[in-house]
Structure formats: C-alpha cells, structure tokens
Scaffold this motif. Structure first.
Motif, PDB file in Angstrom:
ATOM      1  N   ASP A  53      19.256  -4.578  -2.421  1.00  0.00           N
ATOM      2  CA  ASP A  53      18.409  -3.878  -1.463  1.00  0.00           C
ATOM      3  C   ASP A  53      17.001  -4.468  -1.525  1.00  0.00           C
ATOM      4  O   ASP A  53      16.269  -4.275  -2.495  1.00  0.00           O
ATOM      5  CB  ASP A  53      18.376  -2.386  -1.801  1.00  0.00           C
ATOM      6  N   VAL A  54      16.632  -5.201  -0.481  1.00  0.00           N
ATOM      7  CA  VAL A  54      15.339  -5.901  -0.430  1.00  0.00           C
ATOM      8  C   VAL A  54      14.275  -4.941   0.087  1.00  0.00           C
ATOM      9  O   VAL A  54      14.413  -4.375   1.177  1.00  0.00           O
ATOM     10  CB  VAL A  54      15.425  -7.137   0.483  1.00  0.00           C
ATOM     11  N   GLY A  55      13.201  -4.780  -0.692  1.00  0.00           N
ATOM     12  CA  GLY A  55      12.183  -3.813  -0.323  1.00  0.00           C
ATOM     13  C   GLY A  55      12.719  -2.409  -0.425  1.00  0.00           C
ATOM     14  O   GLY A  55      12.573  -1.604   0.495  1.00  0.00           O
ATOM     15  N   CYS A  56      13.330  -2.106  -1.562  1.00  0.00           N
ATOM     16  CA  CYS A  56      14.051  -0.833  -1.702  1.00  0.00           C
ATOM     17  C   CYS A  56      13.124   0.369  -1.699  1.00  0.00           C
ATOM     18  O   CYS A  56      13.579   1.502  -1.515  1.00  0.00           O
ATOM     19  CB  CYS A  56      14.897  -0.838  -2.965  1.00  0.00           C
ATOM     20  N   GLY A  57      11.821   0.156  -1.905  1.00  0.00           N
ATOM     21  CA  GLY A  57      10.908   1.286  -1.894  1.00  0.00           C
ATOM     22  C   GLY A  57      11.273   2.321  -2.928  1.00  0.00           C
ATOM     23  O   GLY A  57      11.548   2.014  -4.097  1.00  0.00           O
ATOM     24  N   THR A  58      11.322   3.571  -2.516  1.00  0.00           N
ATOM     25  CA  THR A  58      11.670   4.664  -3.435  1.00  0.00           C
ATOM     26  C   THR A  58      13.170   4.841  -3.592  1.00  0.00           C
ATOM     27  O   THR A  58      13.612   5.705  -4.336  1.00  0.00           O
ATOM     28  CB  THR A  58      11.059   5.981  -2.949  1.00  0.00           C
ATOM     29  N   GLY A  59      13.947   4.033  -2.871  1.00  0.00           N
ATOM     30  CA  GLY A  59      15.403   4.086  -3.023  1.00  0.00           C
ATOM     31  C   GLY A  59      16.120   4.891  -1.969  1.00  0.00           C
ATOM     32  O   GLY A  59      17.278   5.269  -2.164  1.00  0.00           O
ATOM     33  N   ILE A  60      15.476   5.129  -0.832  1.00  0.00           N
ATOM     34  CA  ILE A  60      16.105   5.955   0.207  1.00  0.00           C
ATOM     35  C   ILE A  60      17.443   5.368   0.652  1.00  0.00           C
ATOM     36  O   ILE A  60      18.475   6.030   0.611  1.00  0.00           O
ATOM     37  CB  ILE A  60      15.146   6.127   1.397  1.00  0.00           C
ATOM     38  N   ALA A  72       4.085   7.687  -3.491  1.00  0.00           N
ATOM     39  CA  ALA A  72       5.519   7.407  -3.430  1.00  0.00           C
ATOM     40  C   ALA A  72       6.328   8.685  -3.246  1.00  0.00           C
ATOM     41  O   ALA A  72       7.348   8.692  -2.557  1.00  0.00           O
ATOM     42  CB  ALA A  72       5.958   6.671  -4.694  1.00  0.00           C
ATOM     43  N   GLU A  73       5.885   9.769  -3.861  1.00  0.00           N
ATOM     44  CA  GLU A  73       6.618  11.032  -3.737  1.00  0.00           C
ATOM     45  C   GLU A  73       6.665  11.494  -2.297  1.00  0.00           C
ATOM     46  O   GLU A  73       7.704  11.913  -1.791  1.00  0.00           O
ATOM     47  CB  GLU A  73       5.966  12.096  -4.626  1.00  0.00           C
ATOM     48  N   ARG A  74       5.516  11.434  -1.611  1.00  0.00           N
ATOM     49  CA  ARG A  74       5.487  11.825  -0.201  1.00  0.00           C
ATOM     50  C   ARG A  74       6.383  10.914   0.625  1.00  0.00           C
ATOM     51  O   ARG A  74       7.122  11.375   1.509  1.00  0.00           O
ATOM     52  CB  ARG A  74       4.053  11.761   0.341  1.00  0.00           C
ATOM     53  N   TYR A  75       6.310   9.617   0.367  1.00  0.00           N
ATOM     54  CA  TYR A  75       7.126   8.670   1.109  1.00  0.00           C
ATOM     55  C   TYR A  75       8.607   9.023   0.986  1.00  0.00           C
ATOM     56  O   TYR A  75       9.344   9.088   1.968  1.00  0.00           O
ATOM     57  CB  TYR A  75       6.876   7.243   0.611  1.00  0.00           C
ATOM     58  N   MET A 127       6.395   2.108  -6.241  1.00  0.00           N
ATOM     59  CA  MET A 127       7.620   2.501  -5.538  1.00  0.00           C
ATOM     60  C   MET A 127       8.833   2.271  -6.424  1.00  0.00           C
ATOM     61  O   MET A 127       9.757   3.094  -6.476  1.00  0.00           O
ATOM     62  CB  MET A 127       7.739   1.712  -4.238  1.00  0.00           C
ATOM     63  N   ALA A 128       8.840   1.147  -7.126  1.00  0.00           N
ATOM     64  CA  ALA A 128       9.958   0.843  -8.024  1.00  0.00           C
ATOM     65  C   ALA A 128      10.087   1.897  -9.111  1.00  0.00           C
ATOM     66  O   ALA A 128      11.203   2.331  -9.455  1.00  0.00           O
ATOM     67  CB  ALA A 128       9.772  -0.537  -8.638  1.00  0.00           C
ATOM     68  N   ASP A 129       8.967   2.340  -9.663  1.00  0.00           N
ATOM     69  CA  ASP A 129       9.013   3.367 -10.701  1.00  0.00           C
ATOM     70  C   ASP A 129       9.623   4.657 -10.178  1.00  0.00           C
ATOM     71  O   ASP A 129      10.395   5.318 -10.872  1.00  0.00           O
ATOM     72  CB  ASP A 129       7.599   3.645 -11.235  1.00  0.00           C
ATOM     73  N   TRP A 130       9.274   5.014  -8.945  1.00  0.00           N
ATOM     74  CA  TRP A 130       9.838   6.231  -8.364  1.00  0.00           C
ATOM     75  C   TRP A 130      11.351   6.074  -8.173  1.00  0.00           C
ATOM     76  O   TRP A 130      12.118   6.995  -8.465  1.00  0.00           O
ATOM     77  CB  TRP A 130       9.167   6.554  -7.027  1.00  0.00           C
ATOM     78  N   ALA A 131      11.777   4.924  -7.687  1.00  0.00           N
ATOM     79  CA  ALA A 131      13.209   4.693  -7.482  1.00  0.00           C
ATOM     80  C   ALA A 131      13.975   4.772  -8.802  1.00  0.00           C
ATOM     81  O   ALA A 131      15.095   5.299  -8.859  1.00  0.00           O
ATOM     82  CB  ALA A 131      13.431   3.337  -6.821  1.00  0.00           C
ATOM     83  N   ARG A 132      13.381   4.260  -9.857  1.00  0.00           N
ATOM     84  CA  ARG A 132      14.057   4.293 -11.157  1.00  0.00           C
ATOM     85  C   ARG A 132      14.279   5.711 -11.655  1.00  0.00           C
ATOM     86  O   ARG A 132      15.204   5.969 -12.424  1.00  0.00           O
ATOM     87  CB  ARG A 132      13.247   3.498 -12.170  1.00  0.00           C
ATOM     88  N   SER A 141       0.800  -1.225   0.000  1.00  0.00           N
ATOM     89  CA  SER A 141       0.000   0.000   0.000  1.00  0.00           C
ATOM     90  C   SER A 141       0.831   1.273   0.000  1.00  0.00           C
ATOM     91  O   SER A 141       0.287   2.362  -0.188  1.00  0.00           O
ATOM     92  CB  SER A 141      -0.923   0.017   1.227  1.00  0.00           C
ATOM     93  N   PHE A 142       2.133   1.166   0.193  1.00  0.00           N
ATOM     94  CA  PHE A 142       2.937   2.366   0.396  1.00  0.00           C
ATOM     95  C   PHE A 142       3.108   3.200  -0.868  1.00  0.00           C
ATOM     96  O   PHE A 142       3.407   4.382  -0.809  1.00  0.00           O
ATOM     97  CB  PHE A 142       4.303   1.984   0.964  1.00  0.00           C
ATOM     98  N   GLY A 143       2.914   2.589  -2.029  1.00  0.00           N
ATOM     99  CA  GLY A 143       3.093   3.315  -3.277  1.00  0.00           C
ATOM    100  C   GLY A 143       1.955   4.247  -3.621  1.00  0.00           C
ATOM    101  O   GLY A 143       2.001   4.914  -4.663  1.00  0.00           O
ATOM    102  N   VAL A 144       0.933   4.328  -2.761  1.00  0.00           N
ATOM    103  CA  VAL A 144      -0.184   5.243  -3.007  1.00  0.00           C
ATOM    104  C   VAL A 144       0.330   6.666  -3.214  1.00  0.00           C
ATOM    105  O   VAL A 144      -0.191   7.411  -4.040  1.00  0.00           O
ATOM    106  CB  VAL A 144      -1.187   5.191  -1.838  1.00  0.00           C
TER     107      VAL A 144
END
Length: 274
Positions: free
Chosen positions: A59-66, A30-33, A87-92, A25-28
């Motif tokens: 990196d497992v569960g890399c999310g936005t790449g923090i 991603a920018e805010r995250y 989330m993956a799209d934001w990290a890319r 649900s976290f990708g709702v």
C-alpha cells in the motif's frame, strides 16, 4: 500520505508530486484524518483482490491505514509505505506494518507483491518513476491499482462552499475553476495512466468505477475539512474563519446533505515473466 482536496482545484496547472511539503503535512492530526476520511466501497476492494494473483499487497502512501485495513479484512497481507512518520505511527497502532519512505526512494529489499495499491495518494508520487518502481516489485501477473474517491456534494452546496473558499482563502487553489470534481480528477487519472504506459511493463490501463453515497451532518463535514491538502497549514484564525463560513453554508442547506462519491480505479496488470 493523502490527498488533494476533493473540491474543484486547478489540477491542470499543478504537478502534485512536486509539492512534497503538502504531501508531508497530513500527519499534523493523524487521528482526525483517520476518523473523518471516507472509506472505499467493498465492491472495489473485492474486485482488486479478485484481479490479483495472490494476497500480498503493498500500500503506497498508506497514511493511517484506511485502505490497508480494508484489504486486510478481505484476506490480504499488507505492507504499507508512507512518507510521513506520524501517519505511519498511527497506522501501526492498528497492527499494520509500515515503512517510512517516499515510494520512489523506498528499498524493497528483494520483496515482491501480488498487488500494489494507492488510495488517494498516487498524485503525490512521480507517475513515471512510481509506475517503474511498482513494476519492479510486482510479480508477473500482479496488479497495480490506483484509486481515488471523487466527491460531488449537491450543486447548491458545492457552489456555496466555492464562494467561501474564494473569499477566505483565495490563495489556496481550491474551487478556482468552474469544472466538476470529476473533470478535475480526470487530470490525475490521465497522468497515472500515462506513467503506467510509459513504463512498458503493464497491460493497457483500465478505469473501474464504483458509485456510492454518504450523508454528512454539519459537524461531520466540518470535522474533515482541515484534513484536505494544504488546509492543515493555514494559520488557526484563518482556518477558523473558513470553517465558520462553511458551517454557515451548511446551515443554509438545512444542516446536512448527501454526497455522491465515485471511487475511480486506474489499474493495469504487470506483464512479462520476470
């Protein structure tokens, strides 16, 4: 793929990795995250890098790449895996290479790594299956490093927040016990260490701790509240009510406060020669 709320949660009664609907649900937003979630101490990143035999990091569960960006800045080559395509799209967008999959089902295609890391995410992974998978993709002497930021606002602020959560969202299992955040998170650390030991492929798990602090304004704290596990799934009116209550509690504490963080790493070295 991020995190349980850093507040007091009934962790001892949950198996977070079984709640995939929250993990996904976290990708709702991603920018805010990415904008609001705390980073990790440079000293923690440096120690993990130094303890690893080389620069190749998964990196497992890399999310936005923090965390991935922090390891890249330390000279590592990082591949991310995340269950949430948003989330993956934001990290890319920041140049990271990310593959979308649950880690337990991810296909490494013969690739191996010097370190497997997970920042604020390992509780969404089955601890036994995850450790076994990490062992499969780590080179001999490789480092498994699982880390969490444990936040401790001032007691009076934390108590005021607890009252708001209990009043507005009593069904959300936040602030449900009178344990400290560190006591709550210790359940996650124990489960992670137990999974590592069960695999039989690692040295005895260790804990490394890194203390740091960050000040928050009212707006900064409210901005990151919706990124906590489960809260992004609240109806808009209920989230607005929650934010209003938390905002009033912050106003009562002079509009800002200092949060003490402890970055805790549960870590072990891959043993064997193959």
């Amino acid at each position: 793929m991020p995190t349980l709320p850093p507040e007091r949660e009934r962790l001892s009664e949950q198996q977070p990795h079984q709640h995939r609907q929250i993990a996904e649900s976290f990708g709702v937003d991603a920018e805010r995250y990415d904008r609001t979630r705390p980073r990790y101490p440079d000293a923690m990143v440096s120690r993990i890098v130094t303890a690893s035999p080389g620069p190749d990091v998964l990196d497992v569960g890399c999310g936005t790449g923090i965390s991935a960006r922090q390891f890249q800045a330390a000279g590592c080559r990082v591949l991310g895996v995340d269950v949430d395509a948003r989330m993956a799209d934001w990290a890319r967008q920041s140049g990271l290479e990310v593959e979308v999959a649950a880690f337990e089902a991810w296909d490494p295609a013969g690739r191996t790594f010097d370190a497997v890391i997970a920042g604020q995410t390992w509780h969404w992974v089955d601890p036994a299956a995850g450790a076994a998978k990490a062992a499969d993709v780590l080179r001999p002497g490789g480092r498994l490093a699982l880390f969490w930021n444990v936040a401790q606002p001032p007691p009076e602020v934390s108590d005021a927040f607890a009252a708001v959560y209990r009043q507005v969202v009593p069904d959300v299992p936040t602030y449900s016990l009178t344990m400290s955040p560190m006591e709550g998170y210790s359940v996650l650390f124990t489960k992670a260490a137990d999974g590592i030991q069960e695999s039989g492929a690692f040295s005895e798990p260790e804990q490394w701790r890194f203390e740091w602090e960050r000040s928050y304004t009212r707006d900064e704290w409210l901005d990151q509240v919706p990124t906590h596990g489960g809260l992004s799934r609240l109806p808009p009116a209920k989230l607005e009510e929650l934010l209003a209550g938390i905002g009033a509690a912050i106003d009562a504490s002079k509009g800002g406060f200092m949060v003490h963080y402890t970055a805790v790493v549960v870590t072990a070295m891959r043993t064997g020669t193959a």
